[in-house]
Design a protein around this motif. Structure first.
Motif, PDB file in Angstrom:
ATOM      1  N   LEU A 129       1.162  -1.121   0.989  1.00 49.33           N
ATOM      2  CA  LEU A 129       1.930  -2.008   1.700  1.00 49.33           C
ATOM      3  C   LEU A 129       0.362  -2.001   2.584  1.00 49.33           C
ATOM      4  N   GLY A 130      -0.521  -0.583   2.917  1.00 45.30           N
ATOM      5  CA  GLY A 130      -1.374  -0.127   4.009  1.00 45.30           C
ATOM      6  C   GLY A 130      -0.917   0.579   5.104  1.00 45.30           C
ATOM      7  N   PRO A 131       0.009   1.964   4.725  1.00 48.95           N
ATOM      8  CA  PRO A 131       0.466   2.756   5.522  1.00 48.95           C
ATOM      9  C   PRO A 131      -0.898   3.371   6.950  1.00 48.95           C
ATOM     10  N   PRO A 132      -0.063   4.033   7.524  1.00 52.89           N
ATOM     11  CA  PRO A 132      -1.017   4.533   8.741  1.00 52.89           C
ATOM     12  C   PRO A 132      -2.195   5.478   8.348  1.00 52.89           C
ATOM     13  N   ASP A 133      -2.943   5.261   9.479  1.00 52.27           N
ATOM     14  CA  ASP A 133      -4.046   6.655   9.283  1.00 52.27           C
ATOM     15  C   ASP A 133      -3.586   7.612   8.886  1.00 52.27           C
ATOM     16  N   SER A 134      -2.688   8.604   9.732  1.00 51.40           N
ATOM     17  CA  SER A 134      -2.307   9.963   9.552  1.00 51.40           C
ATOM     18  C   SER A 134      -1.640   9.627   8.121  1.00 51.40           C
ATOM     19  N   LEU A 135      -0.580   9.091   8.175  1.00 48.17           N
ATOM     20  CA  LEU A 135      -0.119   9.265   6.127  1.00 48.17           C
ATOM     21  C   LEU A 135      -1.116   8.881   5.269  1.00 48.17           C
ATOM     22  N   LEU A 136      -1.708   8.183   5.452  1.00 47.14           N
ATOM     23  CA  LEU A 136      -2.728   7.917   4.848  1.00 47.14           C
ATOM     24  C   LEU A 136      -3.567   8.926   4.261  1.00 47.14           C
ATOM     25  N   LEU A 137      -3.925   9.926   5.478  1.00 43.92           N
ATOM     26  CA  LEU A 137      -4.874  10.991   5.299  1.00 43.92           C
ATOM     27  C   LEU A 137      -4.187  11.775   4.315  1.00 43.92           C
ATOM     28  N   SER A 138      -2.522  11.931   4.759  1.00 46.95           N
ATOM     29  CA  SER A 138      -1.853  13.170   3.798  1.00 46.95           C
ATOM     30  C   SER A 138      -2.138  12.668   2.232  1.00 46.95           C
ATOM     31  N   CYS A 139      -1.376  11.245   1.955  1.00 50.83           N
ATOM     32  CA  CYS A 139      -1.470  11.200   0.221  1.00 50.83           C
ATOM     33  C   CYS A 139      -3.222  11.115  -0.013  1.00 50.83           C
ATOM     34  N   ILE A 140      -3.631  11.059   0.517  1.00 56.90           N
ATOM     35  CA  ILE A 140      -5.432  11.012   0.112  1.00 56.90           C
ATOM     36  C   ILE A 140      -5.934  13.028   0.292  1.00 56.90           C
ATOM     37  N   SER A 141      -4.364  14.069   0.215  1.00 57.73           N
ATOM     38  CA  SER A 141      -5.139  15.213   0.492  1.00 57.73           C
ATOM     39  C   SER A 141      -4.571  15.599  -0.433  1.00 57.73           C
ATOM     40  N   SER A 142      -3.266  14.780  -0.930  1.00 53.85           N
ATOM     41  CA  SER A 142      -2.237  15.604  -1.836  1.00 53.85           C
ATOM     42  C   SER A 142      -2.246  15.752  -2.991  1.00 53.85           C
ATOM     43  N   LEU A 143      -3.049  13.875  -3.315  1.00 56.98           N
ATOM     44  CA  LEU A 143      -3.412  13.509  -4.650  1.00 56.98           C
ATOM     45  C   LEU A 143      -5.376  14.071  -5.093  1.00 56.98           C
ATOM     46  N   VAL A 144      -5.911  14.248  -4.059  1.00 58.78           N
ATOM     47  CA  VAL A 144      -7.286  15.433  -4.160  1.00 58.78           C
ATOM     48  C   VAL A 144      -6.635  16.953  -4.387  1.00 58.78           C
ATOM     49  N   GLY A 145      -5.965  17.356  -3.830  1.00 60.88           N
ATOM     50  CA  GLY A 145      -4.902  18.608  -4.015  1.00 60.88           C
ATOM     51  C   GLY A 145      -4.257  18.713  -5.567  1.00 60.88           C
ATOM     52  N   LEU A 146      -3.985  17.637  -6.006  1.00 57.11           N
ATOM     53  CA  LEU A 146      -2.997  17.637  -7.763  1.00 57.11           C
ATOM     54  C   LEU A 146      -4.567  17.836  -8.640  1.00 57.11           C
TER      55      LEU A 146
END
Length: 316
Positions: A129-146
């Motif tokens: 669905l194309g989340p906004p940039d700030s949320l997109l970066l949060s998702c990437i950061s969380s997944l990288v951390g996992l």
């Protein structure tokens, strides 16, 4: 058969009653509510009018994510079913709220592995669905951390697949702040059989974001790429060829001192498999990046073309 017709009215009633039912001390009541939530979410018709029937279920699914493990799994599955509804204009503003509930659940899944598959499925669907940039970066950061946690190879492959769906959405300038950290976590995964191919795919956007700063990755990365390019199995080889093209585009002529084994591997693969799209793209990136430095390999390439392996009459 009348389920889709009744679903909007039932969704409204479940939205009114569900909050109390999800907090019920009885596991049977919570599980029954979760089951109803998933079933109704999958039955809601599309498109809908001005009063979106999905809103009560989205609110309930978000609440379920913060509850017990059984209700959290139901919340994830309901969100997967409701993703097409979030694409509708009346519900699209709820996407940040839903993802903000899902991200903490991903971290919670580190200690509750059964939560990981449904949570990742929901997150990956919502990425479309194309989340906004700030949320997109949060998702990437969380997944990288996992990915730095000691999951099984299968779980790490699922994490990489989910991460890739977000990396493709991020512009290199946005991803730059996370690229170095992501690379340091992805590189060790290349040596794990169940994860290597997915990790190679994830490194492509990371290398693009790093640009010339990707140069320190070469000692760790090039031996793996050289080996993967030689594999008969198409999946790892295609992923390696794609990443090699990304490296040539990012580093340009700086890759010239390291190119001998790589280009020899490309030419050997061309001789053995013929001109495949991923292989031709990697060769094109190499030629454009190296310029005159490619001339020492040009004769070998022309000789292969003269042997008739090149299908001049096809689109490739």
């Amino acid at each position: 058969g009348s389920g889709p017709d009744l679903a909007p009215a039932l969704a409204l009633h479940l939205g009114e009653l569900g909050q109390a039912l999800l907090a019920d001390p009885s596991a049977a009541v919570r599980q029954g509510t979760g089951w109803a939530l998933v079933q109704l979410s999958s039955l809601l018709p599309l498109p809908w009018g001005e009063d979106p029937p999905c809103l009560p279920l989205l609110s309930l699914a978000s609440q379920a994510l913060t509850g017990a493990t059984d209700t959290a799994e139901s919340g994830c599955r309901a969100l997967t079913a409701l993703t097409p509804h979030l694409a509708q204009p009346g519900a699209a503003p709820l996407l940040p709220q839903v993802l903000n509930h899902l991200l903490p659940l991903l971290l919670q899944a580190a200690t509750l592995p059964s939560l990981l598959p449904p949570a990742l499925a929901a997150v990956e669907d919502l990425a479309s669905l194309g989340p906004p940039d700030s949320l997109l970066l949060s998702c990437i950061s969380s997944l990288v951390g996992l990915l730095s946690l000691p999951y099984t190879g299968t779980c790490q492959a699922q994490l990489c697949s989910c991460l890739l769906s977000f990396l493709h959405l991020a512009q290199p300038s946005l991803l730059a702040s996370q690229a170095e950290r992501a690379a340091s976590i992805l590189l060790p995964l290349l040596h794990l059989p169940e994860v290597g191919e997915e990790a190679l795919c994830c490194l492509g956007p990371v290398v693009e974001a790093l640009g010339t700063s990707a140069l320190p990755l070469l000692p760790s990365l090039l031996p793996t790429l050289h080996t993967a390019i030689q594999q008969e199995e198409p999946g790892p080889a295609t992923a390696a060829l794609g990443l090699l093209g990304d490296l040539y585009r990012a580093l340009g002529v700086q890759l010239a001192p390291h190119s001998d084994p790589l280009l020899q591997g490309l030419l050997n693969r061309l001789a053995s498999t013929g001109p495949q799209p991923a292989l031709l793209l990697a060769l094109t990136d190499a030629v454009l990046a190296l310029g005159p430095h490619f001339s020492r390999y040009a004769r070998a390439l022309v000789d292969l073309m003269g042997q008739g392996i090149w299908p001049w009459d096809c689109d490739l």
